[in-house]
Design an enzyme around this catalytic site. Structure first.
Site, short mmCIF file in Angstrom:
data_model
loop_
_atom_site.label_atom_id
_atom_site.label_comp_id
_atom_site.label_asym_id
_atom_site.label_seq_id
_atom_site.Cartn_x
_atom_site.Cartn_y
_atom_site.Cartn_z
CB ILE A 219 -10.57 -2.59 -24.04
CG1 ILE A 219 -9.57 -2.11 -22.82
CG2 ILE A 219 -10.28 -4.09 -24.20
CD1 ILE A 219 -9.96 -2.89 -21.43
CG LEU B 255 -6.16 -4.52 -23.26
CD1 LEU B 255 -5.36 -5.77 -23.41
CD2 LEU B 255 -6.51 -4.19 -21.72
CG HIS C 222 -0.42 -0.02 2.65
ND1 HIS C 222 -0.07 -0.80 3.24
CD2 HIS C 222 0.07 1.36 3.00
CE1 HIS C 222 0.62 -0.40 4.31
NE2 HIS C 222 0.67 0.89 4.34
CG ASN D 292 6.20 4.78 11.75
OD1 ASN D 292 5.60 5.66 12.30
ND2 ASN D 292 7.60 4.67 12.16
CB SER D 293 3.23 1.74 5.99
OG SER D 293 2.07 1.85 6.84
CB ALA E 111 -6.58 4.89 13.61
CG ASP F 94 0.30 -4.25 3.01
OD1 ASP F 94 0.35 -3.81 1.90
OD2 ASP F 94 0.32 -3.66 4.06
N GLY G 64 -13.35 0.84 -21.74
CA GLY G 64 -14.01 0.53 -20.42
C GLY G 64 -14.38 1.63 -19.65
#
Length: 499
Positions: free
Chosen positions: A405, A403, A228, A342-343, A363, A258, A407
């Protein structure tokens, strides 16, 4: 003519008034005396004074007749009045306090209890003496007697732990650990495109995270982080301990776990920065114990590297149990402060080894000190696979994959109302393009390209920026069949867009 009539004197008038007044007072006193003697009112006797001297020889019956009627219904003993105020000690009863009787009873009960206690003590003393004699005769009899008196359940005492001086100091002083481990932690900046549904427009946005330098090859420096942190990135930047910032590229991602690996070209890193950075030492998360110290390093709030400390609060935590898309379990819980930014950063043990990748926190205004990290032993096999993948770099527009398409995004309303899968609805497919050759049809819903989840048409376009023409990728589709959607995976060889 002369008037011979005499005027009345003032003195005479005063005498007349005084006489009348005395007569009136005498009349009033007489009338009151007569009235008091007849009615014998208690009010005048008690409040005003006794105007009539009662006859001591009045009979008891006459006295009773003068009492109110309710007196006969109440059992009250009235002592006769005496002139000398003396009472006979033989007839009088000393009044006891309200709780005297209860106290006496309590004293009696306590006395009984004391007697019983004494008897019990005597019995126990006798028993002890007997047991002592039996102990002298036979030790086995003593064991049997003790076992009869005690329960079979035994509660162990807490064993005092003698901490080493280094273990005590590391909880408050982590300077040596930080000096050793800080060079392996980096700050990551993700520049992505956000969409404002209210104003129906796109805008550029930044997100901040952290990463851990895990290895290098001949051309790249490899950094482990959370998925993330790099999700939907248009551009990635890595900042080292000396504030040197370079461009980074996505190498491999594992959205469900993740985890992601990004790379930095060694040729882009100045020599001075290479001298200051280091590769992390990976520890053993299976050897962690609840209560041991923990140290978190990361780019908190995007302000740069910072350090927080705490302990390992719990192990094997599962906070994403209800989310089927996230395959994260057996997380490490720590009360070291884990904040946005911090992730992807490092959770260290007292030796400076990475034992976890800081991933998330709970949180809430009522919750404090509940941060979670992915155990390094869980991340290690996934990391080993991601580093083998080809680094994804943006391809020039004239060589970029096409590709074929058109959409539209599947709205949240359609997902809720019609139970459609989240992704991109294929509204048309151009003939002869890569999509047509792979078997993609109108009405299909694209949910992923490679390992990356697709939620919008802009996401499809951003993913294709990293693919060149003539390269291959697996595309995940949801196709309706017999009234329900079925999952399909097709392999696509991208073409080149023709003007």
């Amino acid at each position: 003519m002369r008037n011979n009539k005499k005027k009345p004197s003032v003195f005479k008038n005063i005498l007349i008034i005084a006489g009348c007044t005395m007569f009136a007072a005498l009349y009033a006193v007489t009338a009151l005396y007569i009235y008091a003697g007849i009615s014998d009112i208690t009010y005048y006797k008690e409040s005003v004074g006794t105007f009539v001297q009662r006859n001591p020889s009045e009979s008891v019956s006459e006295e009773k007749e003068s009492l109110p009627a309710w007196v006969d219904r109440v059992e009250i003993e009235v002592e006769p009045e005496t002139d000398d105020w003396e009472t006979d000690d033989s007839d009088s009863i000393d009044q006891e306090p309200r709780f005297r009787q209860h106290t006496a009873e309590s004293d009696t009960e306590e006395t009984k209890e004391e007697d019983e206690t004494k008897e019990t003590e005597q019995k126990e003393t006798g028993t002890t003496e007997n047991e002592t004699k039996e102990e002298e005769e036979d030790d086995s009899k003593e064991t049997q007697t003790v076992e009869e008196k005690k329960s079979n359940v035994h509660i162990g005492s807490v064993q005092t732990v003698q901490q080493a001086e280094t273990a005590k100091a590391v909880v408050t002083d982590v300077t040596e650990v930080v000096k050793a481990a800080m060079p392996c932690v980096v700050a990551i900046t993700n520049e992505y495109t956000a969409y404002d549904y209210w104003y129906d427009e796109e805008y550029d946005e930044e997100a901040n995270g952290s990463g851990i330098i895990i290895s290098q090859n001949d051309e790249e420096l490899l950094i482990l982080t959370n998925y993330h942190v790099v999700e939907d990135a248009n551009d990635l930047y890595v900042q080292f301990i000396d504030d040197t910032e370079v461009v980074a590229y996505a190498k491999g991602v594992a959205p469900n776990e993740d985890l992601a690996v990004v790379s930095v070209l060694l040729e882009d890193v100045p020599a001075a920065a290479l001298d200051k950075i280091a590769i992390a030492a990976l520890g053993d998360s299976d050897a962690l114990e609840v209560g041991e110290p923990s140290i978190a390093i990361g780019n908190s709030l995007g302000y740069g590297q910072s350090v927080t400390t705490g302990v390992i609060s719990a192990l094997n935590c599962d906070i994403f149990e209800e989310d089927e898309e996230i395959n994260l379990s057996s997380l490490i819980q720590t009360d070291a402060a884990i904040n946005p930014g911090n992730s992807g950063g490092a959770l260290l043990n007292v030796n400076g080894e990475v034992v976890g990748i800081n991933s998330s926190k709970i949180a809430d205004y009522a919750i404090e000190g509940m941060g979670y990290a992915i155990p390094i032993n869980t991340a290690r096999p996934i990391m080993d696979e991601l580093v083998k993948q080809e680094t994804k770099r943006k391809v020039p527009s004239d060589k970029r994959a096409f590709l074929g398409i058109s959409g539209t995004d599947v709205s949240d309303e359609a997902v809720m109302k019609y139970e459609m899968p989240e992704g991109v609805y294929v509204s048309s497919v151009l003939e002869g393009t890569a999509a047509a050759k792979a078997g993609i049809k109108k009405g299909d819903i694209i949910t992923a390209i490679g390992d990356e989840k697709v939620v919008s048409m802009s996401k499809v376009q951003s993913i294709l920026e990293y693919y060149a023409a003539d390269t291959k990728a697996e595309i995940t589709l949801m196709r309706i069949k017999d009234g329900s959607y079925e999952k399909m995976v097709v392999e696509v060889t991208f073409g080149l867009k023709q003007d």
